[in-house]
Design an enzyme around this catalytic site. Sequence first.
Site, mmCIF file in Angstrom:
data_model
loop_
_atom_site.group_PDB
_atom_site.id
_atom_site.type_symbol
_atom_site.label_atom_id
_atom_site.label_comp_id
_atom_site.label_asym_id
_atom_site.label_seq_id
_atom_site.Cartn_x
_atom_site.Cartn_y
_atom_site.Cartn_z
ATOM 1 N N ASP A 197 -2.512 2.365 -4.396
ATOM 2 C CA ASP A 197 -3.432 2.556 -3.770
ATOM 3 C C ASP A 197 -4.508 1.662 -4.172
ATOM 4 O O ASP A 197 -4.328 0.817 -5.122
ATOM 5 C CB ASP A 197 -4.203 3.912 -3.632
ATOM 6 C CG ASP A 197 -4.703 4.580 -4.820
ATOM 7 O OD1 ASP A 197 -4.692 3.800 -5.802
ATOM 8 O OD2 ASP A 197 -4.884 5.788 -4.955
ATOM 9 N N HIS A 231 0.907 -0.943 0.182
ATOM 10 C CA HIS A 231 -0.006 0.070 0.088
ATOM 11 C C HIS A 231 0.950 1.287 0.166
ATOM 12 O O HIS A 231 0.263 2.262 -0.205
ATOM 13 C CB HIS A 231 -0.919 0.004 1.224
ATOM 14 C CG HIS A 231 -2.432 0.427 0.897
ATOM 15 N ND1 HIS A 231 -2.509 1.556 0.137
ATOM 16 C CD2 HIS A 231 -3.578 -0.254 1.174
ATOM 17 C CE1 HIS A 231 -3.879 1.530 -0.090
ATOM 18 N NE2 HIS A 231 -4.508 0.540 0.533
#
Length: 419
Positions: free
Chosen positions: A394, A390
């Site tokens: 995204d 992450h």
Amino acid sequence: MPVFKLPDLGEGLTDAEIVAWHVAVGDTVTVDQTVVEVETAKASVEVPVPFAGRVATLHGAAGDVLTVGSPLITVEEAPAFLEPGVVTPTPSASSPEGSGNVLIGYGTGTAQARRTRRARGTRRPAAAAVPAPRPVTERVRVVSPLVRQLAKQSGVDIQALTGSGTDGIISRADVERAIAATVEPGAPAAADERRIPLRGVRKTVADKLTRSRREIPEATVWVDVDATALLETRAALNADAAAPKISLLALLAKFAVEGLRRFPELNAHLDGDEIVIPSVVHLGFAAQTDRGLVVPVVPGAHELSVEQLSGALAERTERARSGSLAPAELTGGTFTINNYGVFGVDGSAAIINHPEVAILGIGRIIDRPWIVDGQVVPRKVTELTLAFDHRVCDGGTAGGFLRFIADCVESPLRLLRGL
């Protein structure tokens, strides 16, 4: 007397386990003759000796773990020990064609060493002053030293087993079945416990996965996909009996490579505070072997056709299972795919192969009810999962990539026509 030490194995490896000696004390050896097979954390490697003469000492037995730089074999050099007409060049670690302390597949002199062995042949006499290794025809029935160690610790006679693997190779499962067969029904468990050293491939995998979980804030997305058209497409591509067969994994690998063109962040790695996105795709794929889980790498996968990818995946899978992949062939990947569906499971939150930033998982393909044109019909359905870092991207990027793969699975001809 010259002492040949365990050479630098490269790839950050610091030790190796002796699998089997090919010579015994008192045997005569020639320059670049293979004398021992060792197993590192990444591959089984044959080690040639850079000296000629008579073997004086073997520093270790099968199953021993030696560190780089520790004595491996001592050779008493003397022309009288050599066969008539044999030339004994003086080895030189600095010479491009010299032997030096190098392994096959590492350092300099590799090609020369292989040519020398082919021309001269490799002697594998029976051991005398050290515990004798199994004859070669018996030894090769067991690929993994971990399997041999398990059998030894459990008192199982490997020679009495029938291997279930290719060409009768004895696997861990064969040994475990033999262990279970020796326990009488209802008998209490033994008071002592069996301990298996965490080393070699399993230790390397454990360290890498631990680091991945510790450093990477990963997230996972998944989607169920109708793979009916994918199976039909594969059948059509393989209809020509004379053409090379294309595997399902190759088709999915091709979809992944094309997806990485559109979402290159998932092909990246982190370097400090920078995201590094290479212009090439070195595709890793998880392969289960008797030595543990390994990830062979297909370099330049973005340049390969589906047929070429299928051939490369099959070839590396076979060599991974035989333990003949060089360490360099197990490193350098930029993205990994994991077909855990072969184990009969639907999904998995796979651990990212550090230092990569994403891994694509493929579940089993089974019949499930599916709505098509408003009707519930049976279809071939699989689950795709993507674990991603992450920090690098995204959910929009991850979801876009996974949806692209899913669309390719549901309508593969749409993509393949453009390739």
